[in-house]
Design a protein around this motif. Structure first.
Motif, PDB file in Angstrom:
ATOM      1  N   GLY A   1       0.780  -1.237   0.000  1.00  0.00           N
ATOM      2  CA  GLY A   1       0.000   0.000   0.000  1.00  0.00           C
ATOM      3  C   GLY A   1       0.807   1.280   0.000  1.00  0.00           C
ATOM      4  O   GLY A   1       0.562   2.198  -0.785  1.00  0.00           O
ATOM      5  N   THR A   2       1.795   1.365   0.867  1.00  0.00           N
ATOM      6  CA  THR A   2       2.577   2.592   0.995  1.00  0.00           C
ATOM      7  C   THR A   2       3.643   2.714  -0.092  1.00  0.00           C
ATOM      8  O   THR A   2       4.172   3.789  -0.362  1.00  0.00           O
ATOM      9  CB  THR A   2       3.275   2.621   2.393  1.00  0.00           C
ATOM     10  OG1 THR A   2       3.955   3.845   2.551  1.00  0.00           O
ATOM     11  CG2 THR A   2       4.260   1.475   2.570  1.00  0.00           C
ATOM     12  N   THR A   3       3.953   1.577  -0.725  1.00  0.00           N
ATOM     13  CA  THR A   3       5.161   1.484  -1.544  1.00  0.00           C
ATOM     14  C   THR A   3       5.146   2.358  -2.807  1.00  0.00           C
ATOM     15  O   THR A   3       6.114   3.087  -3.052  1.00  0.00           O
ATOM     16  CB  THR A   3       5.429  -0.005  -1.857  1.00  0.00           C
ATOM     17  OG1 THR A   3       5.680  -0.658  -0.618  1.00  0.00           O
ATOM     18  CG2 THR A   3       6.605  -0.190  -2.780  1.00  0.00           C
TER      19      THR A   3
ATOM     20  N   GLY B   1       9.003   6.982   7.243  1.00  0.00           N
ATOM     21  CA  GLY B   1       8.175   6.822   8.442  1.00  0.00           C
ATOM     22  C   GLY B   1       7.453   5.483   8.432  1.00  0.00           C
ATOM     23  O   GLY B   1       7.641   4.667   9.318  1.00  0.00           O
ATOM     24  N   PRO B   2       6.622   5.235   7.385  1.00  0.00           N
ATOM     25  CA  PRO B   2       6.065   3.881   7.267  1.00  0.00           C
ATOM     26  C   PRO B   2       7.135   2.979   6.646  1.00  0.00           C
ATOM     27  O   PRO B   2       7.126   2.678   5.457  1.00  0.00           O
ATOM     28  CB  PRO B   2       4.864   4.051   6.329  1.00  0.00           C
ATOM     29  CG  PRO B   2       4.792   5.508   6.002  1.00  0.00           C
ATOM     30  CD  PRO B   2       6.116   6.125   6.332  1.00  0.00           C
ATOM     31  N   GLY B   3       8.075   2.596   7.478  1.00  0.00           N
ATOM     32  CA  GLY B   3       9.230   1.825   7.000  1.00  0.00           C
ATOM     33  C   GLY B   3       8.848   0.463   6.477  1.00  0.00           C
ATOM     34  O   GLY B   3       9.656  -0.221   5.848  1.00  0.00           O
TER      35      GLY B   3
ATOM     36  N   ASP C   1       0.248   8.867   7.158  1.00  0.00           N
ATOM     37  CA  ASP C   1      -0.875   9.573   7.797  1.00  0.00           C
ATOM     38  C   ASP C   1      -1.387   8.788   8.996  1.00  0.00           C
ATOM     39  O   ASP C   1      -1.915   9.368   9.954  1.00  0.00           O
ATOM     40  CB  ASP C   1      -1.991   9.943   6.808  1.00  0.00           C
ATOM     41  CG  ASP C   1      -2.443   8.804   5.909  1.00  0.00           C
ATOM     42  OD1 ASP C   1      -1.817   7.721   5.927  1.00  0.00           O
ATOM     43  OD2 ASP C   1      -3.432   9.001   5.166  1.00  0.00           O
ATOM     44  N   GLY C   2      -1.170   7.470   8.990  1.00  0.00           N
ATOM     45  CA  GLY C   2      -1.469   6.694  10.193  1.00  0.00           C
ATOM     46  C   GLY C   2      -0.429   6.987  11.261  1.00  0.00           C
ATOM     47  O   GLY C   2      -0.750   7.258  12.416  1.00  0.00           O
ATOM     48  N   GLU C   3       0.817   6.946  10.870  1.00  0.00           N
ATOM     49  CA  GLU C   3       1.911   7.245  11.806  1.00  0.00           C
ATOM     50  C   GLU C   3       1.673   8.594  12.492  1.00  0.00           C
ATOM     51  O   GLU C   3       1.974   8.766  13.682  1.00  0.00           O
ATOM     52  CB  GLU C   3       3.244   7.283  11.049  1.00  0.00           C
ATOM     53  CG  GLU C   3       4.436   7.499  11.964  1.00  0.00           C
ATOM     54  CD  GLU C   3       5.721   7.911  11.247  1.00  0.00           C
ATOM     55  OE1 GLU C   3       5.680   8.238  10.047  1.00  0.00           O
ATOM     56  OE2 GLU C   3       6.764   7.923  11.920  1.00  0.00           O
ATOM     57  N   ALA C   4       1.101   9.532  11.734  1.00  0.00           N
ATOM     58  CA  ALA C   4       0.905  10.882  12.266  1.00  0.00           C
ATOM     59  C   ALA C   4      -0.100  10.905  13.419  1.00  0.00           C
ATOM     60  O   ALA C   4      -0.211  11.906  14.125  1.00  0.00           O
ATOM     61  CB  ALA C   4       0.450  11.817  11.150  1.00  0.00           C
TER      62      ALA C   4
ATOM     63  N   PRO D   1      -9.599   4.120   8.035  1.00  0.00           N
ATOM     64  CA  PRO D   1      -9.167   5.398   7.450  1.00  0.00           C
ATOM     65  C   PRO D   1      -8.261   6.119   8.442  1.00  0.00           C
ATOM     66  O   PRO D   1      -8.254   5.809   9.635  1.00  0.00           O
ATOM     67  CB  PRO D   1     -10.482   6.169   7.273  1.00  0.00           C
ATOM     68  CG  PRO D   1     -11.436   5.548   8.222  1.00  0.00           C
ATOM     69  CD  PRO D   1     -11.013   4.121   8.426  1.00  0.00           C
ATOM     70  N   THR D   2      -7.510   7.081   7.962  1.00  0.00           N
ATOM     71  CA  THR D   2      -6.704   7.878   8.892  1.00  0.00           C
ATOM     72  C   THR D   2      -7.451   9.161   9.234  1.00  0.00           C
ATOM     73  O   THR D   2      -8.244   9.675   8.434  1.00  0.00           O
ATOM     74  CB  THR D   2      -5.337   8.238   8.293  1.00  0.00           C
ATOM     75  OG1 THR D   2      -5.516   9.104   7.174  1.00  0.00           O
ATOM     76  CG2 THR D   2      -4.577   6.996   7.885  1.00  0.00           C
ATOM     77  N   ILE D   3      -7.146   9.660  10.418  1.00  0.00           N
ATOM     78  CA  ILE D   3      -7.803  10.891  10.869  1.00  0.00           C
ATOM     79  C   ILE D   3      -7.475  12.041   9.915  1.00  0.00           C
ATOM     80  O   ILE D   3      -8.353  12.795   9.494  1.00  0.00           O
ATOM     81  CB  ILE D   3      -7.325  11.246  12.287  1.00  0.00           C
ATOM     82  CG1 ILE D   3      -7.804  10.181  13.273  1.00  0.00           C
ATOM     83  CG2 ILE D   3      -7.814  12.624  12.702  1.00  0.00           C
ATOM     84  CD1 ILE D   3      -7.213  10.335  14.664  1.00  0.00           C
TER      85      ILE D   3
ATOM     86  N   PRO E   1      -3.409   7.671  -3.990  1.00  0.00           N
ATOM     87  CA  PRO E   1      -4.153   6.476  -3.578  1.00  0.00           C
ATOM     88  C   PRO E   1      -3.258   5.441  -2.904  1.00  0.00           C
ATOM     89  O   PRO E   1      -2.117   5.248  -3.331  1.00  0.00           O
ATOM     90  CB  PRO E   1      -4.675   5.899  -4.909  1.00  0.00           C
ATOM     91  CG  PRO E   1      -4.468   6.971  -5.928  1.00  0.00           C
ATOM     92  CD  PRO E   1      -3.347   7.829  -5.451  1.00  0.00           C
ATOM     93  N   LYS E   2      -3.777   4.796  -1.873  1.00  0.00           N
ATOM     94  CA  LYS E   2      -3.031   3.687  -1.272  1.00  0.00           C
ATOM     95  C   LYS E   2      -2.986   2.563  -2.301  1.00  0.00           C
ATOM     96  O   LYS E   2      -3.985   2.235  -2.941  1.00  0.00           O
ATOM     97  CB  LYS E   2      -3.724   3.232   0.017  1.00  0.00           C
ATOM     98  CG  LYS E   2      -2.878   2.267   0.829  1.00  0.00           C
ATOM     99  CD  LYS E   2      -3.138   2.386   2.320  1.00  0.00           C
ATOM    100  CE  LYS E   2      -2.200   1.460   3.080  1.00  0.00           C
ATOM    101  NZ  LYS E   2      -2.207   1.698   4.509  1.00  0.00           N
ATOM    102  N   GLY E   3      -1.810   1.982  -2.488  1.00  0.00           N
ATOM    103  CA  GLY E   3      -1.677   0.910  -3.485  1.00  0.00           C
ATOM    104  C   GLY E   3      -1.793   1.429  -4.914  1.00  0.00           C
ATOM    105  O   GLY E   3      -2.191   0.690  -5.829  1.00  0.00           O
TER     106      GLY E   3
END
Ligand SMILES: Cc1ncc(C[n+]2csc(CCOP(=O)(O)OP(=O)(O)O)c2C)c(N)n1
Length: 800
Positions: A62-64, A90-92, A178-181, A218-220, A292-294
């Motif tokens: 997803g993040t890649t 961040g999203p390592g 955005d999740g990490e945040a 979803p992320t905030i 978009p994710k992914g």
């Protein structure tokens, strides 16, 4: 800029360049999908079969693609502006992206020649990913260019800021999930910009990756209104540039335009500050990348939307015999990147694409800042003996051990001012922990506003204080990982806040110590003060010595724990820690006036040995020992010596040995820790069969854990903190936990029947004394005069 708006903005990329950058992005995406899925057939030269696909499909897609997109754009600006830049993911868990990109730029194959730039190398690159004996699916230590694993989310911005302190030419591009945040540490890290000196520090370029989703939520940030998000980021002191959409052509132009603006802002702010000496805090730029994710992955899987949803987080397609349609879908997905246009017949990236990457150390996978040990230089050290406390006789009055350390640290700062590679970090407690002397030489770095009556604040300074243990830890880690030195001073109880960050750093040290190309970095040094035994006005909330229990879980090669009993030992220990490499050193020391035991000469010997008999306090020379009084920590040492003096006075025939432990790891068997005593040496000190009354700074169980294999373990009787605490006198704290001198004597008598009637009568006196103590403190609010004014005396000579 959303897609529709992006038609109107500048188009910084010529079509030809844009096409090549898009192809480079496709190549990185292809390599990422290949890593997650392929066991063989890396260039799809023949139709894909199930045998070409790994049995276990692991990794995060997803993040890649978003990170791949960012990386190709960072490559462009590095070349355009000749930037010294590193990348923090961040999203390592987007490991496939950093591995793919360092492979494409060549830095990967330089470190790992077996992962060569050809078809055979590609196959190995794919197989090793998330495979037994291979590499993790994160921006792990094995990945060149990484200083941040990102497995545990939340620390990317703190690490990035740590990296740029005192690195004026460095820019860290930091991708924040955005999740990490949403995590606590990341949420406070936005404020790191209040601590950045535009003159002497570099810059961090945060890229908030708004791909909308976490694992299954979803992320905030993605569900806040655009205006609300912008105001939030502006409120944190940033100037956000938005790049939004999914159409590659438009996104490339938007990303390039925003990055150009951001880099030009950074350059402008820095040159203004540096040429005018103007320290006013700039509103540093940042990017918000909404994609978009992914992105570019399968749109729909089994009838459910995948791209642009949480379903793209990990492996979008299960490809196995149970999902017959998925093999074809994977093949189409891989082919959508047109690998034949990206790699030549032999599997090498085509030269017109390869030339998009920077060269040499400008490649983010080869930047020396990301392998900090290469840049590490020794600290210039003052002679710690010059700061010694005067100890004419054991028990001399002290001013507080950390207060003795303060001038030494001040001069470490002074000697390294020009090298600018040493900092002290702490959450608002450097003064409170007794280290105020450092402010004779430096200030707290602070780029917020100042008003009259502020103290020790300046735009540049060696002390970093933010009331966030997470930031102190994260900044220091980033600082160390990029080749500098530092110390974290903290209240003992609250260091637990970073338990998990310590875990990750210790893991990093363990793994990197086994990678020959990673150079050793300076140790992470904790000075824990304001400790459990002296929380006279804070009480129970501030009493917790458990961090060291946590620390000793980690690999023995990495962790060291020191409990110096007095100021001279503290100086010797700290000198050692600051010179050491690749450890986590935990030093626990008091700040309150307390008796001093060792001259500097004796302290040096004692600390070098880490454990030893204090002959001047013992009376068992030349005869059989009756009891070993062991002590570890400043307060337990005081109580032990007080107990010994009572026994030598009242039970003069007892043969007592006093053993003091500075280096806790000495107690472990040699097979478990490199500092561990051999069994012979342990038995020599603690005897094979005599009672050991052990007064310990922290939770007693730890001593049992460390010594359970020793011959005399069943005779070791430990007193320590047992969670009895409140606001009370210093001595009463020890009484509440049965660590006081009177309990220690009673414990000894209980284990020595030979003390007979004298012992029984002494016990009765001590019980009475404990009641007297309670009555006295309840009435007077302070300890009994005989406790307050107690001085060491060896008592009567042993009876013949
Ligand atoms: C501190 C922490 N809590 C939970 C997790 C488990 N986890 C892994 S990925 C993830 C979602 C991450 O979302 P985001 O930061 O937006 O990254 P991306 O969408 O780019 O994958 C979670 C919760 C973790 N890795 N770290």
């Amino acid at each position: 800029m959303a897609d529709d708006h992006m038609h109107q903005v500048q188009q910084p990329l010529a079509q030809e360049l844009l096409a090549r950058m898009n192809a480079y992005w496709r190549a990185a995406n292809y390599l990422s999908v290949g890593q997650i899925y392929l066991y063989d057939n890396p260039l799809l030269k023949r139709p894909l079969t199930l045998a070409d696909v790994k049995h276990m499909l692991l990794g995060h897609w997803g993040t890649t693609p978003g990170q791949n997109f960012i990386y190709v754009h960072l490559n462009r600006i590095i070349k355009k502006y000749d930037l010294d830049m590193i990348y923090v993911s961040g999203p390592g868990h987007g490991g496939p992206a950093v591995v793919a990109n360092t492979y494409l730029e060549g830095s990967y194959s330089e470190i790992y020649p077996n992962i060569s730039q050809d078809e055979a190398g590609l196959r190995k690159l794919f197989i090793q990913f998330s495979f037994p004996g291979g590499i993790p699916s994160h921006a792990s230590p094995e990945c060149p260019g990484s200083i941040h694993e990102g497995g545990e989310l939340g620390y990317s911005l703190s690490h990035s800021f740590g990296a740029v302190f005192d690195n004026p030419d460095l820019i860290v591009a930091c991708v924040v999930g955005d999740g990490e945040a949403e995590t606590g540490p990341l949420a406070t890290a936005w404020h790191s910009n209040k601590f950045l000196d535009p003159v002497t520090d570099g810059a961090v370029l945060p890229i908030l990756h708004l791909n909308g989703y976490k694992i299954s939520n979803p992320t905030i940030f993605a569900r806040m209104e655009r205006d609300e998000l912008e105001q939030y980021l502006r409120g944190c002191g940033w100037t956000p540039y938005f790049v939004e959409g999914h159409e590659p052509q438009l996104m490339h132009q938007g990303m390039a335009a925003s990055l150009d603006r951001a880099i030009e802002d950074i350059r402008r702010f820095q040159s203004h500050a540096r040429s005018n000496g103007d320290f006013t805090r700039p509103r540093w730029p940042m990017l918000v990348l909404k994609s978009p994710k992914g992105w570019t992955g399968p749109k729909v899987v089994d009838g459910l939307q995948n791209e642009g949803t949480f379903r793209a987080h990990q492996v979008p397609l299960a490809v196995d015999a149970a999902h017959p349609g998925h093999l074809g879908q994977l093949e189409s997905w891989l082919k959508s990147y047109k690998p034949e246009e990206l790699f030549d017949e032999g599997g090498r990236l085509r030269p017109e694409l390869a030339e998009l990457a920077p060269t040499g150390e400008r490649r983010m996978g080869a930047n020396p800042h990301a392998n900090g040990g290469i840049l590490l230089r020794d600290l210039r050290m003052p002679d710690f003996c010059d700061y010694a406390a005067d100890v004419p006789a054991p028990g001399a009055k002290g001013i507080g051990d950390t207060h003795v350390l303060g001038p030494f640290l001040r001069d470490v700062i002074k000697l390294n001012q020009q090298l600018r590679h040493f900092r002290i970090f702490g959450p608002d407690e450097t003064l409170s922990n007794g280290l105020g002397a450092v402010f004779e030489e430096t200030a707290r770095q602070w780029d917020g506003a100042t008003v009259p009556n502020d103290e020790f604040l300046a735009p540049t300074g060696r002390v970093m204080e933010m009331l966030s243990e997470h930031q102190c830890e994260g900044w220091l880690e980033g600082y160390l990982l990029t080749g500098r030195h530092g110390l974290f001073n903290c209240y003992e109880a609250f260091i637990h806040i970073v338990d998990s960050m310590f875990n990750q750093h210790a893991k990093w040290l363990k793994v990197t110590s086994q990678l020959p190309w990673r150079r050793k970095i300076a140790s992470l040094n904790y000075l824990l003060s304001s400790h459990v035994w002296r929380q006279d006005h804070n009480g129970f909330t501030h009493q917790d010595p458990g961090f060291i229990d946590h620390v000793v879980n980690k690999k023995a090669e990495v962790v060291r724990v020191y409990l110096p009993p007095d100021a001279n030992c503290l100086l010797s220990v700290m000198d050692h820690c600051l010179r050491s490499r690749h450890y986590v050193n935990v030093v626990v020391a008091g700040k309150h006036p307390s008796p001093q035991w060792l001259t500097m000469d004796a302290a040096i010997k004692h600390c070098a040995e880490g454990i030893g008999i204090w002959q001047w306090a013992s009376n068992d020379q030349g005869s059989e020992t009756d009891v070993v009084m062991a002590c570890c920590g400043d307060v337990p040492t005081l109580e032990t010596l007080a107990a010994v003096s009572i026994m030598r006075e009242h039970l003069p025939s007892l043969r007592i040995r006093v053993v003091n432990i500075v280096d806790l790891m000495k107690l472990q068997p040699q097979s478990e820790h490199p500092h561990g005593l051999s069994d012979i040496d342990f038995d020599d000190l603690f005897t094979k069969d005599k009672p050991v009354i052990f007064a310990f700074h922290a939770y007693p169980w730890l001593i049992h854990r460390l010594t359970y294999r020793r011959t005399n373990h069943h005779n070791i009787h430990v007193r320590g903190y047992k969670e009895e605490g409140t606001i009370t006198t210093a001595f009463d704290m020890t009484v509440l936990n049965d660590l006081d001198r009177f309990h220690l004597v009673m414990d000894t008598i209980d284990r020595l029947p030979q003390t007979g009637g004298a012992g029984i009568y002494l016990k009765q006196q001590l019980r009475d004394k404990l009641i007297e103590h309670k009555q006295y403190i309840d009435r007077n609010g302070q300890d009994l005069p005989e406790v307050r004014n107690w001085r060491w005396s060896p008592g009567k000579p042993p009876a013949a």
